[in-house]
Design a protein around this motif. Structure first.
Motif, PDB file in Angstrom:
ATOM      1  N   GLU A 160       0.753  -1.177  -0.075  1.00  0.00           N
ATOM      2  CA  GLU A 160      -0.187   0.018   0.062  1.00  0.00           C
ATOM      3  C   GLU A 160       0.889   1.258  -0.001  1.00  0.00           C
ATOM      4  OE1 GLU A 160      -2.038   1.277   3.812  1.00  0.00           O
ATOM      5  OE2 GLU A 160      -3.776   1.013   2.415  1.00  0.00           O
ATOM      6  N   THR A 175      -5.466   5.636   2.500  1.00  0.00           N
ATOM      7  CA  THR A 175      -4.418   4.586   2.978  1.00  0.00           C
ATOM      8  C   THR A 175      -4.050   4.891   4.441  1.00  0.00           C
ATOM      9  OG1 THR A 175      -2.561   6.294   2.598  1.00  0.00           O
ATOM     10  CG2 THR A 175      -3.156   5.037   0.822  1.00  0.00           C
ATOM     11  N   ASP A 176      -3.810   4.097   4.929  1.00  0.00           N
ATOM     12  CA  ASP A 176      -3.371   3.868   6.571  1.00  0.00           C
ATOM     13  C   ASP A 176      -2.401   5.290   6.793  1.00  0.00           C
ATOM     14  OD1 ASP A 176      -4.787   1.818   6.864  1.00  0.00           O
ATOM     15  OD2 ASP A 176      -2.819   0.366   7.091  1.00  0.00           O
ATOM     16  N   ASP A 177      -1.575   5.748   5.961  1.00  0.00           N
ATOM     17  CA  ASP A 177      -0.737   6.814   6.270  1.00  0.00           C
ATOM     18  C   ASP A 177      -1.391   8.122   6.082  1.00  0.00           C
ATOM     19  OD1 ASP A 177       1.719   5.190   6.666  1.00  0.00           O
ATOM     20  OD2 ASP A 177       2.385   5.750   4.797  1.00  0.00           O
ATOM     21  N   ILE A 198      -4.699   8.392   6.674  1.00  0.00           N
ATOM     22  CA  ILE A 198      -5.672   8.492   7.913  1.00  0.00           C
ATOM     23  C   ILE A 198      -5.121   8.836   9.205  1.00  0.00           C
ATOM     24  CG2 ILE A 198      -7.049   7.020   9.551  1.00  0.00           C
ATOM     25  CD1 ILE A 198      -7.702   5.394   7.197  1.00  0.00           C
ATOM     26  N   THR A 199      -3.848   8.556   9.346  1.00  0.00           N
ATOM     27  CA  THR A 199      -2.983   8.723  10.503  1.00  0.00           C
ATOM     28  C   THR A 199      -2.449  10.367  10.193  1.00  0.00           C
ATOM     29  OG1 THR A 199      -2.131   6.508  10.729  1.00  0.00           O
ATOM     30  CG2 THR A 199      -0.827   8.545  11.811  1.00  0.00           C
TER      31      THR A 199
END
Length: 275
Positions: free
Chosen positions: A77, A88-90, A92-93
């Motif tokens: 990802e 993506t997780d990044d 969202i963070t």
């Protein structure tokens, strides 16, 4: 409540028996060579038997030729999505950090009463009307929090390209679905309250064990709003407050009926509906 659990257990057992019977019927119908078993003529029967044996031999050869499947690793990802790709997780963070300033963090509370609002979710924002057909339109995310100090839903719209907050909304009396953390806290409050005695008794009847933690349950929940005349006065502000009714289930076991109980997460009180 204890009677309800036994009734559900009975349904589980009965359902299992029906499933077994249904499976037996299906096997009887689909077994090779059973159709036309009463047909007259030995030649016909011999031919059917030979055909069945031949088919089984072919199936055995095919099964022997099939090679084990290979599971490929999921593609890595990226740190940043494109267009309408999921966040993506990044991303969202990063968005959560941008959306919540230090001042807002210190001035709000989560479901446990700790500093900082309760995180509800992060979603990809819809493009503006004039950006729908623009392949280079900026990606935006909407971050949702619930501030238990003010009983307010707070939303922030963050531009993922510029890293800036483009919009802020604060609403009272708006109750989105609960997060997993809120469901667990509601269950903890119910287990610890005297009104949770029936829940614990039903759990012990079903499992033979003591209920002491939400981790022992599968939990679903729904928001509860006050209905005039249907509840005690302690629940009159449900809707303005964040109130919940739980639908607990024993893990790998029956549901437990707790619908008459309401947990006010804003006041951390439990009450039984009277209507």
């Amino acid at each position: 409540m204890r009677t309800t659990v036994r009734r559900h257990l009975g349904k589980v057992v009965a359902g299992t028996a029906i499933a077994v019977a249904a499976t037996a019927v299906m096997v009887g119908i689909t077994l090779p060579g059973t159709a036309g078993a009463d047909d007259t003529g030995g030649g016909k029967s011999g031919q059917s038997t030979g055909q069945a044996a031949g088919q089984q031999g072919q199936q055995g050869d095919t099964a022997a030729a099939v090679q084990p499947g290979v599971v490929e690793d999921a593609p890595a990802e990226g740190t940043k999505g494109k267009g309408r790709d999921p966040l993506t997780d990044d991303e969202i963070t990063r968005v959560e950090k941008i959306a919540l300033s230090r001042q807002q963090f210190n001035a709000s509370e989560d479901v446990d009463g700790d500093r900082g609002p309760q995180r509800l979710g992060v979603d990809l924002a819809e493009p503006a009307a004039d950006e729908v057909d623009d392949p280079d339109a900026p990606r935006r995310a909407v971050v949702s929090f619930y501030d238990y100090k003010d009983d307010a839903l707070v939303t922030k719209t963050v531009n993922l390209d510029t890293g800036k907050v483009e919009g802020t909304g604060t609403q009272h009396g708006v109750q989105p679905p609960l997060s997993a953390a809120e469901q667990n806290e509601a269950a903890s409050l119910l287990i610890a309250d005297p009104l949770g005695a029936g829940l614990k008794a039903d759990f012990k009847d079903a499992t033979g064990k003591e209920l002491g933690s939400p981790d022992q349950l599968q939990i679903a929940a729904m928001i509860y709003r006050a209905v005039p005349g249907a509840e005690p006065a302690v629940l009159d502000k449900c809707g303005e407050h964040r109130c919940v009714r739980l639908l607990p289930k024993v893990k790998n076991g029956p549901w437990i009926d707790a619908r008459s109980l309401v947990i006010d997460l804003s006041t951390r009180k439990v009450a039984r509906l009277t209507g």
